[in-house]
Write a protein that holds these residues in place. Structure first.
Motif, PDB file in Angstrom:
ATOM      1  N   ARG A   1       0.840  -1.203   0.000  1.00 18.77           N
ATOM      2  CA  ARG A   1       0.000   0.000   0.000  1.00 18.77           C
ATOM      3  C   ARG A   1       0.877   1.256   0.000  1.00 18.77           C
ATOM      4  O   ARG A   1       0.654   2.181  -0.773  1.00 18.77           O
ATOM      5  CB  ARG A   1      -0.936  -0.011   1.205  1.00 18.77           C
ATOM      6  N   GLY A   2       1.865   1.277   0.865  1.00 17.74           N
ATOM      7  CA  GLY A   2       2.753   2.436   0.938  1.00 17.74           C
ATOM      8  C   GLY A   2       3.526   2.649  -0.347  1.00 17.74           C
ATOM      9  O   GLY A   2       3.706   3.782  -0.796  1.00 17.74           O
ATOM     10  N   GLN A   3       3.970   1.560  -0.955  1.00 17.50           N
ATOM     11  CA  GLN A   3       4.701   1.651  -2.212  1.00 17.50           C
ATOM     12  C   GLN A   3       3.795   2.180  -3.319  1.00 17.50           C
ATOM     13  O   GLN A   3       4.190   3.037  -4.100  1.00 17.50           O
ATOM     14  CB  GLN A   3       5.262   0.284  -2.595  1.00 17.50           C
ATOM     15  N   ARG A   4       2.577   1.677  -3.387  1.00 15.78           N
ATOM     16  CA  ARG A   4       1.633   2.125  -4.424  1.00 15.78           C
ATOM     17  C   ARG A   4       1.284   3.591  -4.226  1.00 15.78           C
ATOM     18  O   ARG A   4       1.220   4.358  -5.191  1.00 15.78           O
ATOM     19  CB  ARG A   4       0.368   1.254  -4.403  1.00 15.78           C
ATOM     20  N   LEU A   5       1.087   3.989  -2.974  1.00 12.20           N
ATOM     21  CA  LEU A   5       0.813   5.410  -2.696  1.00 12.20           C
ATOM     22  C   LEU A   5       1.984   6.279  -3.137  1.00 12.20           C
ATOM     23  O   LEU A   5       1.790   7.361  -3.699  1.00 12.20           O
ATOM     24  CB  LEU A   5       0.510   5.616  -1.213  1.00 12.20           C
ATOM     25  N   ALA A   6       3.209   5.816  -2.877  1.00 11.81           N
ATOM     26  CA  ALA A   6       4.395   6.580  -3.283  1.00 11.81           C
ATOM     27  C   ALA A   6       4.475   6.699  -4.808  1.00 11.81           C
ATOM     28  O   ALA A   6       4.820   7.768  -5.331  1.00 11.81           O
ATOM     29  CB  ALA A   6       5.651   5.922  -2.726  1.00 11.81           C
ATOM     30  N   GLU A   7       4.153   5.627  -5.515  1.00  7.99           N
ATOM     31  CA  GLU A   7       4.155   5.660  -6.983  1.00  7.99           C
ATOM     32  C   GLU A   7       3.128   6.673  -7.505  1.00  7.99           C
ATOM     33  O   GLU A   7       3.411   7.460  -8.410  1.00  7.99           O
ATOM     34  CB  GLU A   7       3.830   4.278  -7.550  1.00  7.99           C
TER      35      GLU A   7
END
Length: 88
Positions: free
Chosen positions: A3-9
């Motif tokens: 989730r955090g990675q997708r939000l960062a992307e």
């Protein structure tokens, strides 16, 4: 982590759109109409609000594959057309 990675992307994509919108803002200020300037300002505000909107929409997605596939509704880039100015 997914989730955090997708939000960062998505935030990085949003940041690139905001940077491009700065040039659009300058064009609207230089040659656009009042309505075009308002459209650009509204577009930039939606982009600034997107991280919160996205986080809320992604809150209930549990499957990592669904997180990877998630695509927000990006706002439409406004069109700024040069308007001929009448000399005073």
């Amino acid at each position: 982590l997914a989730r955090g990675q997708r939000l960062a992307e998505l935030r990085a994509e949003r940041d690139a759109l905001l940077a491009a919108a700065d040039a659009l803002t300058m064009k609207a200020l230089d040659t656009g109409t009042v309505e075009q300037r308002q459209d650009v300002a509204a577009y930039k505000q939606v982009l600034r609000d997107l991280p919160t909107t996205i986080a809320l929409q992604m809150r209930d997605i549990a499957d990592p594959a669904d997180l990877d596939a998630y695509a927000p509704a990006w706002p439409t880039v406004p069109v700024v057309v040069a308007v001929a100015r009448v000399p005073r």
